[in-house]
Design an enzyme around this catalytic site. Structure first.
Site, short mmCIF file in Angstrom:
data_model
loop_
_atom_site.label_atom_id
_atom_site.label_comp_id
_atom_site.label_asym_id
_atom_site.label_seq_id
_atom_site.Cartn_x
_atom_site.Cartn_y
_atom_site.Cartn_z
N SER A 29 0.83 -1.21 0.00
CA SER A 29 0.00 0.00 0.00
C SER A 29 0.86 1.25 0.00
O SER A 29 0.62 2.21 -0.74
CB SER A 29 -0.89 0.02 1.25
OG SER A 29 -1.81 -1.04 1.21
N SER A 175 -13.60 1.21 2.07
CA SER A 175 -12.52 0.86 1.16
C SER A 175 -11.51 1.98 1.08
O SER A 175 -11.84 3.10 0.70
CB SER A 175 -13.10 0.56 -0.23
OG SER A 175 -12.09 0.71 -1.21
N ASP A 328 -7.03 -8.31 3.98
CA ASP A 328 -6.25 -9.21 3.11
C ASP A 328 -5.74 -10.44 3.86
O ASP A 328 -5.03 -11.26 3.28
CB ASP A 328 -5.06 -8.45 2.52
CG ASP A 328 -5.51 -7.37 1.55
OD1 ASP A 328 -6.59 -7.53 0.95
OD2 ASP A 328 -4.79 -6.36 1.40
N LYS A 355 -12.08 -9.29 -4.47
CA LYS A 355 -10.62 -9.09 -4.42
C LYS A 355 -10.00 -9.72 -5.68
O LYS A 355 -10.67 -9.90 -6.67
CB LYS A 355 -10.06 -9.69 -3.13
CG LYS A 355 -10.54 -8.95 -1.89
CD LYS A 355 -10.02 -7.53 -1.85
CE LYS A 355 -10.55 -6.77 -0.64
NZ LYS A 355 -10.18 -5.35 -0.69
N ARG A 359 -12.47 -14.45 -2.90
CA ARG A 359 -11.68 -15.08 -1.83
C ARG A 359 -12.53 -15.84 -0.83
O ARG A 359 -12.01 -16.72 -0.13
CB ARG A 359 -10.83 -14.03 -1.10
CG ARG A 359 -9.66 -13.58 -1.93
CD ARG A 359 -8.75 -12.62 -1.18
NE ARG A 359 -7.55 -12.37 -1.99
CZ ARG A 359 -6.71 -11.37 -1.78
NH1 ARG A 359 -6.94 -10.51 -0.80
NH2 ARG A 359 -5.65 -11.23 -2.54
C1 S3P Z 1 -5.61 -1.46 -0.21
C2 S3P Z 1 -6.90 -1.50 0.26
C3 S3P Z 1 -7.69 -2.73 0.39
C4 S3P Z 1 -6.82 -3.98 0.27
C5 S3P Z 1 -5.80 -3.86 -0.82
C6 S3P Z 1 -4.89 -2.67 -0.57
C7 S3P Z 1 -4.94 -0.15 -0.31
O1 S3P Z 1 -8.67 -2.75 -0.61
O2 S3P Z 1 -7.61 -5.12 0.08
O3 S3P Z 1 -5.01 -5.02 -0.90
O4 S3P Z 1 -3.71 -0.11 -0.43
O5 S3P Z 1 -5.63 0.88 -0.25
P1 S3P Z 1 -10.10 -2.03 -0.37
O6 S3P Z 1 -9.80 -0.62 -0.03
O7 S3P Z 1 -10.87 -2.11 -1.66
O8 S3P Z 1 -10.74 -2.81 0.73
#
Ligand code: S3P
Length: 445
Positions: A29, A175, A328, A355, A359
């Site tokens: 991230s 999200s 995750d 995802k 999942r």
């Molecule tokens: C992430 C947010 C999550 C996560 C992804 C990374 C991010 O997704 O599942 O692997 O870096 O902002 P969502 O925001 O759609 O839940």
């Protein structure tokens, strides 16, 4: 980045105690965000510890195509010379985000605030994932999209707004990707852009925006939610970013060390942002011996060293409001739950369906083919732990790195080996996963 049609299967076998001290790769991230914010800033951004996995490399290529100078200086050491807020150019070719929802959706937000046109594309997994959730707020801000198949799937063309408008947006699901896309588009809007989320999702974008000089406020909203406001049109200045080790990658050796008898490992520099540590909290509730040895802060994010020792685990109930902080990690938690004594109930998992694969279904299949009793009840998953896992199954990975890594961790402690049909997608987030696990004693064939 595309993968060949030839699959690369691998089998994990019951292994002797795992041991060693390792640093898993940089947080995915933070890596995406450092490249994107670096590209939107003026001056030089120096990144150390960048995750050099396929997902992040695709984001680096996209930022280059949009006009930023992005250069690799050494292992994990990258520099970005940005174009400034709203300064992107229209890329000559489609932007290919491969397997990465995060890279794609955050870049859509960034592009929406520049008066440019870009085609967004990805692999078969990413092409199947919903983009409407991102396009809705970006269109309210003045961007336009075209070509997307039903429900706004990739490939699609995004026309950034000439005069973006700031909005107040309530996200339909918790999200961080939606929140981040709106905030990134809001950078070029005059006035204040606000995002309200019912459950607080990871806040790396907010923290890093501040680190680059933007004014961002964040306050509680309702029992679990958050209201985040960004003052538009800041002068973002290039900054130094230190990328800590990814807690979502550390999750795999962590669970393996808990379930392989007599193991003891140390994981260093793991990011401990509380919006990412739901798995650690849950594993501790299950009886996992996970000691936090020292905590420090570097460039805005906290990190610590964790000692993990093999433990007798028991089933627990994981509340729905914890989901954003471990979204995750449910796949590998399901592995831990399979080795535990008793029932583990994980609630509120609807987001797992959209995802890199579905999942929820894929995790249930992974457990079932290895002799573990599991049930999906609405949005909840219920795993019957019996203290051991029969194993012997072939797990379909569905172009999903985390299914592959979770299944391999299961095989390290199950009675019979566990095989995965394809390991290729592990390279999206954890390129050295197999050799790093082998160094600790994992047996693969
Ligand atoms: C992430 C947010 C999550 C996560 C992804 C990374 C991010 O997704 O599942 O692997 O870096 O902002 P969502 O925001 O759609 O839940």
């Amino acid at each position: 980045m595309t993968h060949s049609d030839r699959k690369t299967p691998l089998e994990a076998r019951r292994s002797a105690a795992l041991s060693g001290r390792v640093r898993v790769p940089g947080d995915k991230s933070i890596s995406h965000r450092s490249l994107i914010l670096g590209a939107l800033a003026v001056g030089e951004t120096r990144i150390s510890g960048l995750l050099e996995g396929e997902d992040v490399l695709n984001t680096a290529a996209a930022m280059r195509a949009l006009g930023a100078r992005v250069e690799r200086q050494g292992e994990g050491a990258w520099t970005v010379h940005g174009v400034g807020v709203a300064g992107f150019v229209s890329p000559a070719k489609p932007l290919d985000f491969g397997n990465s929802g995060t890279g794609c959706r955050l870049a859509m937000g960034a592009v929406a605030g520049s008066p440019v046109t870009a085609v967004f594309d990805g692999d078969a997994s990413l092409r199947s994932r919903p983009m409407r959730r991102i396009l809705d707020p970006l269109e309210q801000m003045g961007a336009r999209s075209s070509d997307g198949a039903d429900g706004g799937r990739l490939p699609l063309t995004l026309h950034g707004a000439r005069d973006p408008v700031p909005i107040v947006y309530r996200t339909p699901v918790a999200s961080a990707q939606i929140k981040s896309a709106v905030l990134l588009a809001g950078l070029s809007a005059p006035g204040v852009t606000t995002v309200i989320e019912k459950e607080w999702s990871r806040d790396h974008t907010e923290l890093m925006l501040r680190h680059f000089g933007a004014e961002v406020s964040s306050e509680p909203e309702g029992p679990h939610g958050r209201k985040i406001s960004l003052k538009g049109q800041p002068e973002l200045k290039g900054a130094a970013v230190v990328v800590p080790a990814d807690p979502s990658s550390a999750a795999f050796p962590m669970v393996a060390a808990l379930v392989v008898p007599d193991s003891e490992i140390v994981l260093t520099d793991v990011m401990t942002n509380p919006l990412r540590t739901g798995l650690i909290k849950t594993l501790r509730e299950m009886g996992g011996q996970i000691d936090e040895l020292n905590t420090r802060r570097d460039a805005g994010e906290p990190m610590a060293e964790f000692r993990v020792r093999a433990s007798r685990l028991r089933g627990v109930e994981v509340p729905a409001e914890r989901a954003p902080s471990m979204i995750d990690e449910y796949l590998v938690l399901a592995v831990a739950a399979s080795f535990a004594e008793g029932t583990t109930i994980m609630r509120g998992l609807q987001e797992l369906r959209v995802k890199e694969s579905d999942r929820l279904a894929a995790t249930a299949d992974m457990l079932r083919v290895n002799g573990v009793k599991v049930e999906i009840d609405g949005d909840d998953m219920i795993v019957e732990g019996r203290g051991h896992v029969p194993g012997g199954g072939l797990v379909a990975t569905h172009m999903d790195h985390r299914i592959a890594m979770s299944a391999l961790m299961m095989g390290l402690a199950s009675d019979l080996p566990v095989k995965v049909d394809d390991t290729a997608f592990i390279a999206t987030s954890f390129p050295d996963f197999v050799p790093m696990m082998q160094k600790m004693g994992a047996e693969f064939a």
